[in-house]
Design an enzyme around this catalytic site. Sequence first.
Site, PDB file in Angstrom:
ATOM      1  N   ARG A   1       0.860  -1.182   0.000  1.00 61.60           N
ATOM      2  CA  ARG A   1       0.000   0.000   0.000  1.00 61.60           C
ATOM      3  C   ARG A   1       0.900   1.236   0.000  1.00 61.60           C
ATOM      4  O   ARG A   1       1.934   1.268   0.679  1.00 61.60           O
ATOM      5  CB  ARG A   1      -0.909   0.035   1.237  1.00 61.60           C
TER       6      ARG A   1
ATOM      7  N   HIS B   1      -1.185  -0.556  -9.791  1.00 61.41           N
ATOM      8  CA  HIS B   1      -1.811  -1.467  -8.813  1.00 61.41           C
ATOM      9  C   HIS B   1      -2.261  -2.774  -9.493  1.00 61.41           C
ATOM     10  O   HIS B   1      -3.451  -3.134  -9.471  1.00 61.41           O
ATOM     11  CB  HIS B   1      -2.993  -0.785  -8.115  1.00 61.41           C
TER      12      HIS B   1
HETATM   13  P1  NDP Z   1      -1.087 -11.420   5.449  1.00 57.35           P
HETATM   14  O1  NDP Z   1      -2.043 -10.887   6.443  1.00 57.35           O
HETATM   15  O2  NDP Z   1      -1.144 -12.869   5.065  1.00 57.35           O
HETATM   16  O3  NDP Z   1       0.405 -11.120   5.945  1.00 57.35           O
HETATM   17  C1  NDP Z   1       0.748  -9.909   6.528  1.00 57.35           C
HETATM   18  C2  NDP Z   1       2.167 -10.020   7.062  1.00 57.35           C
HETATM   19  O4  NDP Z   1       2.556  -8.708   7.539  1.00 57.35           O
HETATM   20  C3  NDP Z   1       2.297 -10.976   8.254  1.00 57.35           C
HETATM   21  O5  NDP Z   1       3.504 -11.699   8.171  1.00 57.35           O
HETATM   22  C4  NDP Z   1       2.323 -10.030   9.458  1.00 57.35           C
HETATM   23  O6  NDP Z   1       3.049 -10.507  10.585  1.00 57.35           O
HETATM   24  C5  NDP Z   1       3.053  -8.841   8.868  1.00 57.35           C
HETATM   25  N1  NDP Z   1       2.760  -7.636   9.644  1.00 57.35           N
HETATM   26  C6  NDP Z   1       1.575  -7.010   9.837  1.00 57.35           C
HETATM   27  N2  NDP Z   1       1.716  -5.944  10.653  1.00 57.35           N
HETATM   28  C7  NDP Z   1       3.018  -5.904  10.993  1.00 57.35           C
HETATM   29  C8  NDP Z   1       3.793  -5.064  11.838  1.00 57.35           C
HETATM   30  N3  NDP Z   1       3.227  -4.029  12.498  1.00 57.35           N
HETATM   31  N4  NDP Z   1       5.114  -5.313  11.974  1.00 57.35           N
HETATM   32  C9  NDP Z   1       5.674  -6.369  11.321  1.00 57.35           C
HETATM   33  N5  NDP Z   1       5.001  -7.214  10.508  1.00 57.35           N
HETATM   34  C10 NDP Z   1       3.691  -6.982  10.357  1.00 57.35           C
HETATM   35  O7  NDP Z   1      -1.243 -10.500   4.140  1.00 57.35           O
HETATM   36  P2  NDP Z   1      -0.987 -10.903   2.611  1.00 57.35           P
HETATM   37  O8  NDP Z   1       0.372 -11.463   2.492  1.00 57.35           O
HETATM   38  O9  NDP Z   1      -2.133 -11.688   2.084  1.00 57.35           O
HETATM   39  O10 NDP Z   1      -1.083  -9.459   1.908  1.00 57.35           O
HETATM   40  C11 NDP Z   1      -0.207  -8.401   2.249  1.00 57.35           C
HETATM   41  C12 NDP Z   1      -0.709  -7.099   1.633  1.00 57.35           C
HETATM   42  O11 NDP Z   1      -0.472  -7.075   0.223  1.00 57.35           O
HETATM   43  C13 NDP Z   1      -2.216  -6.840   1.722  1.00 57.35           C
HETATM   44  O12 NDP Z   1      -2.573  -6.374   3.002  1.00 57.35           O
HETATM   45  C14 NDP Z   1      -2.424  -5.788   0.651  1.00 57.35           C
HETATM   46  O13 NDP Z   1      -2.295  -4.503   1.197  1.00 57.35           O
HETATM   47  C15 NDP Z   1      -1.279  -6.037  -0.337  1.00 57.35           C
HETATM   48  N6  NDP Z   1      -1.771  -6.491  -1.651  1.00 57.35           N
HETATM   49  C16 NDP Z   1      -1.439  -5.757  -2.765  1.00 57.35           C
HETATM   50  C17 NDP Z   1      -1.836  -6.178  -4.000  1.00 57.35           C
HETATM   51  C18 NDP Z   1      -1.393  -5.474  -5.236  1.00 57.35           C
HETATM   52  O14 NDP Z   1      -1.825  -5.819  -6.341  1.00 57.35           O
HETATM   53  N7  NDP Z   1      -0.533  -4.486  -5.152  1.00 57.35           N
HETATM   54  C19 NDP Z   1      -2.662  -7.375  -4.185  1.00 57.35           C
HETATM   55  C20 NDP Z   1      -2.906  -8.092  -2.956  1.00 57.35           C
HETATM   56  C21 NDP Z   1      -2.495  -7.646  -1.736  1.00 57.35           C
HETATM   57  P3  NDP Z   1       2.576 -11.811  11.384  1.00 57.35           P
HETATM   58  O15 NDP Z   1       2.865 -12.970  10.452  1.00 57.35           O
HETATM   59  O16 NDP Z   1       3.448 -11.819  12.574  1.00 57.35           O
HETATM   60  O17 NDP Z   1       1.116 -11.646  11.663  1.00 57.35           O
HETATM   61  C1  OXD Z   2      -5.730  -6.469  -2.645  1.00 52.65           C
HETATM   62  C2  OXD Z   2      -5.373  -5.510  -3.664  1.00 52.65           C
HETATM   63  O1  OXD Z   2      -5.490  -6.166  -1.466  1.00 52.65           O
HETATM   64  O2  OXD Z   2      -5.873  -5.651  -4.791  1.00 52.65           O
HETATM   65  O3  OXD Z   2      -6.237  -7.539  -2.977  1.00 52.65           O
HETATM   66  O4  OXD Z   2      -4.576  -4.595  -3.442  1.00 52.65           O
END
Ligand code: NDP
Ligand code: OXD
Length: 309
Positions: free
Chosen positions: A224, A272
Amino acid sequence: MRILLYRGDGDIAPWAADFAAALPHVEIVAWREGVPTPPCDYAAIWAPPPALLADLAHVKAIFLMGAGADALLKFGAALPDVPIVRLGDAGMGEQMADYVAGAVLRWFRRFDDYERQARAGSWQPLPPRRKEDFSVGVLGLGKLGVPVLRTLRQLGFPVRGWSRTPKDLPNVACFAGLDALDDFLAGTRVLVCMLPLTPETTHLLDRARLSRLPQGAYLVNVARGGLVAEPDLLALIREGHVAGAMLDVFRNEPLPAPHPFWNEPRIAITPHVAAVTLRTQAVQQIVAKIALLERGEPVADVIDRERGY
Ligand code: NDP
Ligand code: OXD
């Protein structure tokens, strides 16, 4: 049973057709502003407008047609107290791995430098880089971060990852928590941001943090835009501390026309698309989760509102 459908970014008709095919006995309601909506049992939505919230009053769960929950959680207490279920991978992990591997290989093999040279008509071999000097660090070890690390490790890059809670992943140097972030950054040549946007992660990558990266580091942001302080990144690129960035997400999307990122040759921009929602996989996953909920069984990928992801 009735399912309410809405996508803020496109045509809902193919989604309605796929849900109807998968659930022939269910009434599919495509939400439209100003048109009365009957009470619905579930909602499958993406980027809803505030006016839609009133029509969530009767739902038993809200399904997101994407991975990130920030665009829904911003409505806070206006949301009903029911499970919010996001997509877990659903074909996005492989797309993310391809995107990030492309960015890393472009810099590692100096394709960006050769493109610049070619435009200037210059035939000039550059010194090759060593993979051992090109450590890739992934912020976020979740559903999408892990496949990215796996792919980069298979390509032979040293990999490290950072998460909120401690992890133990084979052949990955794992770091956890804010106290470990500086050490993680100091050993990272290519920083890949795959964190959710939460109150804790907003502006995480500011001037101080990005300065911890070694001179000549690179940034990929596929998570993001709000995770990165955009003016700080631009300044560090212009000063040469950060050698380049590949950005898929921005504080304001679409990236506005006068934004300075557009004119910075060391920044590559995509709109995106790093991992798009694949309709077939998404519908299959949501339909399977509805079946579990109807049987009173737990489902994966429920958002923890306290944590914000
Ligand atoms: P998950 O919820 O599976 O994973 C999130 C990870 O971030 C976890 O390992 C979590 O730690 C870590 N995390 C969260 N908060 C913190 C923090 N404060 N400090 C350290 N680590 C943290 O999410 P996804 O992998 O499914 O997706 C990640 C992001 O990708 C989505 O939220 C979205 O914003 C973005 N996205 C973008 C897309 C695009 O096309 N550009 C498409 C899809 C998603 P822990 O394991 O310890 O909980
Ligand atoms: C998602 C995205 O979070 O499209 O799936 O960014």
